[in-house]
Scaffold this motif. Structure first.
Motif, PDB file in Angstrom:
ATOM      1  N   MET A   1       7.555  -5.858  -7.507  1.00  0.00           N
ATOM      2  CA  MET A   1       8.456  -5.873  -6.360  1.00  0.00           C
ATOM      3  C   MET A   1       9.799  -6.513  -6.682  1.00  0.00           C
ATOM      4  N   ARG A   2      10.018  -6.850  -7.958  1.00  0.00           N
ATOM      5  CA  ARG A   2      11.314  -7.355  -8.415  1.00  0.00           C
ATOM      6  C   ARG A   2      11.552  -6.813  -9.820  1.00  0.00           C
ATOM      7  N   PRO A   3      12.783  -6.499 -10.180  1.00  0.00           N
ATOM      8  CA  PRO A   3      13.062  -5.867 -11.469  1.00  0.00           C
ATOM      9  C   PRO A   3      12.596  -6.672 -12.684  1.00  0.00           C
ATOM     10  N   SER A   4      12.578  -8.000 -12.591  1.00  0.00           N
ATOM     11  CA  SER A   4      12.187  -8.805 -13.747  1.00  0.00           C
ATOM     12  C   SER A   4      10.718  -8.627 -14.113  1.00  0.00           C
ATOM     13  N   ASP A   5       9.912  -8.031 -13.221  1.00  0.00           N
ATOM     14  CA  ASP A   5       8.500  -7.780 -13.514  1.00  0.00           C
ATOM     15  C   ASP A   5       8.257  -6.385 -14.084  1.00  0.00           C
ATOM     16  N   GLY A   6       9.315  -5.634 -14.330  1.00  0.00           N
ATOM     17  CA  GLY A   6       9.160  -4.305 -14.903  1.00  0.00           C
ATOM     18  C   GLY A   6       9.403  -3.217 -13.876  1.00  0.00           C
ATOM     19  N   SER A   7       9.199  -2.001 -14.291  1.00  0.00           N
ATOM     20  CA  SER A   7       9.475  -0.855 -13.422  1.00  0.00           C
ATOM     21  C   SER A   7       8.192  -0.351 -12.767  1.00  0.00           C
ATOM     22  N   THR A   8       8.351   0.540 -11.803  1.00  0.00           N
ATOM     23  CA  THR A   8       7.216   1.129 -11.090  1.00  0.00           C
ATOM     24  C   THR A   8       6.311   1.879 -12.064  1.00  0.00           C
ATOM     25  N   PRO A   9       4.985   1.708 -11.972  1.00  0.00           N
ATOM     26  CA  PRO A   9       4.087   2.385 -12.904  1.00  0.00           C
ATOM     27  C   PRO A   9       4.189   3.899 -12.791  1.00  0.00           C
ATOM     28  N   GLU A  10       3.966   4.555 -13.911  1.00  0.00           N
ATOM     29  CA  GLU A  10       3.996   6.009 -13.913  1.00  0.00           C
ATOM     30  C   GLU A  10       2.762   6.549 -13.190  1.00  0.00           C
ATOM     31  N   PRO A  11       2.943   7.505 -12.277  1.00  0.00           N
ATOM     32  CA  PRO A  11       1.784   8.064 -11.567  1.00  0.00           C
ATOM     33  C   PRO A  11       0.911   8.900 -12.485  1.00  0.00           C
ATOM     34  N   GLU A  12      -0.367   8.973 -12.141  1.00  0.00           N
ATOM     35  CA  GLU A  12      -1.316   9.770 -12.911  1.00  0.00           C
ATOM     36  C   GLU A  12      -1.618  11.066 -12.160  1.00  0.00           C
ATOM     37  N   SER A  13      -1.585  12.160 -12.896  1.00  0.00           N
ATOM     38  CA  SER A  13      -1.895  13.458 -12.279  1.00  0.00           C
ATOM     39  C   SER A  13      -3.403  13.634 -12.198  1.00  0.00           C
ATOM     40  N   ARG A  14      -3.887  14.013 -11.020  1.00  0.00           N
ATOM     41  CA  ARG A  14      -5.313  14.277 -10.823  1.00  0.00           C
ATOM     42  C   ARG A  14      -5.464  15.643 -10.187  1.00  0.00           C
ATOM     43  N   ARG A  15      -6.385  16.411 -10.680  1.00  0.00           N
ATOM     44  CA  ARG A  15      -6.584  17.772 -10.191  1.00  0.00           C
ATOM     45  C   ARG A  15      -6.992  17.757  -8.728  1.00  0.00           C
ATOM     46  N   GLY A  16      -6.249  18.478  -7.914  1.00  0.00           N
ATOM     47  CA  GLY A  16      -6.560  18.589  -6.506  1.00  0.00           C
ATOM     48  C   GLY A  16      -6.041  17.458  -5.651  1.00  0.00           C
ATOM     49  N   CYS A  17      -5.371  16.480  -6.258  1.00  0.00           N
ATOM     50  CA  CYS A  17      -4.853  15.336  -5.509  1.00  0.00           C
ATOM     51  C   CYS A  17      -3.398  15.101  -5.896  1.00  0.00           C
ATOM     52  N   SER A  18      -2.731  14.278  -5.080  1.00  0.00           N
ATOM     53  CA  SER A  18      -1.336  13.966  -5.377  1.00  0.00           C
ATOM     54  C   SER A  18      -1.247  12.998  -6.554  1.00  0.00           C
ATOM     55  N   GLU A  19      -0.053  12.839  -7.082  1.00  0.00           N
ATOM     56  CA  GLU A  19       0.117  11.987  -8.258  1.00  0.00           C
ATOM     57  C   GLU A  19      -0.106  10.510  -7.961  1.00  0.00           C
ATOM     58  N   TRP A  20      -0.018  10.112  -6.691  1.00  0.00           N
ATOM     59  CA  TRP A  20      -0.209   8.711  -6.325  1.00  0.00           C
ATOM     60  C   TRP A  20      -1.582   8.474  -5.690  1.00  0.00           C
ATOM     61  N   THR A  21      -2.540   9.369  -5.917  1.00  0.00           N
ATOM     62  CA  THR A  21      -3.874   9.193  -5.361  1.00  0.00           C
ATOM     63  C   THR A  21      -4.648   8.157  -6.161  1.00  0.00           C
ATOM     64  N   LEU A  22      -5.126   7.133  -5.465  1.00  0.00           N
ATOM     65  CA  LEU A  22      -5.910   6.088  -6.125  1.00  0.00           C
ATOM     66  C   LEU A  22      -7.381   6.478  -6.183  1.00  0.00           C
ATOM     67  N   ILE A  23      -7.911   7.023  -5.088  1.00  0.00           N
ATOM     68  CA  ILE A  23      -9.277   7.543  -5.061  1.00  0.00           C
ATOM     69  C   ILE A  23      -9.197   9.021  -4.732  1.00  0.00           C
ATOM     70  N   CYS A  24      -9.602   9.849  -5.685  1.00  0.00           N
ATOM     71  CA  CYS A  24      -9.506  11.304  -5.535  1.00  0.00           C
ATOM     72  C   CYS A  24     -10.910  11.876  -5.340  1.00  0.00           C
ATOM     73  N   PRO A  25     -11.196  12.470  -4.182  1.00  0.00           N
ATOM     74  CA  PRO A  25     -12.547  12.968  -3.920  1.00  0.00           C
ATOM     75  C   PRO A  25     -12.822  14.302  -4.601  1.00  0.00           C
ATOM     76  N   ARG A  26     -14.078  14.556  -4.824  1.00  0.00           N
ATOM     77  CA  ARG A  26     -14.490  15.886  -5.299  1.00  0.00           C
ATOM     78  C   ARG A  26     -14.330  16.874  -4.150  1.00  0.00           C
ATOM     79  N   ARG A  27     -13.959  18.100  -4.468  1.00  0.00           N
ATOM     80  CA  ARG A  27     -13.718  19.108  -3.437  1.00  0.00           C
ATOM     81  C   ARG A  27     -14.643  20.308  -3.623  1.00  0.00           C
ATOM     82  N   ILE A  28     -15.046  20.840  -2.492  1.00  0.00           N
ATOM     83  CA  ILE A  28     -15.855  22.060  -2.471  1.00  0.00           C
ATOM     84  C   ILE A  28     -15.091  23.083  -1.648  1.00  0.00           C
ATOM     85  N   ARG A  29     -14.607  24.127  -2.318  1.00  0.00           N
ATOM     86  CA  ARG A  29     -13.779  25.153  -1.660  1.00  0.00           C
ATOM     87  C   ARG A  29     -12.609  24.496  -0.904  1.00  0.00           C
TER      88      ARG A  29
END
Length: 308
Positions: free
Chosen positions: A196-224
């Protein structure tokens, strides 16, 4: 008078007229440009602990100057964002405790003839940072044509330091299960931390998850395309190098197709904590399920607890 005696006299006069080595310029007269001291662009306080602080000195009126001395007490100095190219009239750091930040500097005004010096001291009150601001808990709006049906199954809130809040990193920790009970500490947690302050570094890079957004922390399994458990998204809001706020968004499932052309129920249990310096500053616990009602939803809870 002989040539040798003239040469000696000239040498003596030259020595008398030359200024003494290391002599300091005199103080500038009244009415000359004065010392200006700023912290994060402001000439007065208060300032708050945990915040990145850029302390700068200069002369008023745009006078050209050089820095003779520059000290700051009450500041834990950090590397300047410009590194080795940092200007000599700036210091960067963090105030770790309440008290007084004192700036003492001496500058030489090079626009004056002869050159002269300006010295001064400025003090800024350091206040203890407050707790971060936590928004109200957003629930799905009720469909007024058929309460308690809901327009969607999304729940969210956000956390931000604000103008006076602590700016240390914020961590979101989430646990989810496919049962209508709040998960305990034995359930593995997913975590993400935002500076929350620049001296602690930059915002982490988001992780791509299939079927979910890049900022999804918990990505559920999907059926259809139907999610069979809760989805938890955590993403930054605003800011430049670091976010101004962190938003937590929960999407509850509303059944998944079964082999009998019906929808199997999808109970969920959630425990989401927002932590700063190891302390919980916001928490959401949910246990229940949502069922589809056409384009609407009907949600029932055994537990819906917020500490926001």
């Amino acid at each position: 008078m002989g040539l040798a005696r003239w040469s000696g006299l000239v040498a003596v006069l030259a020595l008398v007229l030359l200024p003494a080595a290391g002599a300091q310029a005199a103080e500038c007269p009244p009415g000359s440009p004065t010392l200006v001291t700023m912290v994060n662009g402001n000439t007065s306080g208060p300032i708050y602990t945990t915040r990145d602080l850029l302390v700068r000195v200069r002369l008023s009126g745009g006078a050209f100057y050089t820095v003779n001395s520059f000290q700051v007490s009450g500041l834990r100095q950090l590397q300047h964002p410009d590194g080795d190219e940092a200007p000599p009239n700036e210091l960067f750091g963090v105030a770790d405790s309440p008290g007084t930040l004192t700036v003492t500097a001496t500058l030489t005004n090079e626009d004056m003839d002869p050159q002269c010096t300006v010295s001064g001291t400025a003090s800024f009150e350091i206040r203890q940072a407050t707790a971060p601001v936590v928004s109200k808990f957003r629930k799905p709006p009720v469909f007024k044509g058929h309460p308690p049906w809901l327009w969607d199954s999304r729940y969210w809130f956000w956390v931000k330091p604000g103008a006076t809040g602590a700016a240390t990193p914020i961590t979101v920790e989430a646990r989810a299960i496919k049962r209508a009970r709040v998960p305990g500490p034995g359930v593995p947690a997913k975590r993400i931390t935002f500076p929350m302050r620049p001296s602690d570094g930059s915002t982490p890079e988001p992780e791509s998850r299939r079927g979910c957004s890049e900022w999804t922390l918990i990505c559920p399994r999907r059926i259809r395309t139907w999610a069979e458990s809760a989805e938890v998204d955590v993403f930054p809001l605003g800011g430049r190098t670091v976010p101004a706020a962190v938003k937590v968004l929960v999407r509850l499932p509303s059944g998944v197709p079964s082999l009998h052309r019906t929808l199997r129920k999808t109970p969920v249990g959630l425990d989401i904590k927002v932590l700063q310096d190891g302390a919980v500053i916001a928490r959401l616990r949910m246990a229940g399920r949502c069922d589809p009602r056409g384009q609407f939803f009907q949600c029932r809870y055994k537990t819906l607890s917020t500490a926001l």
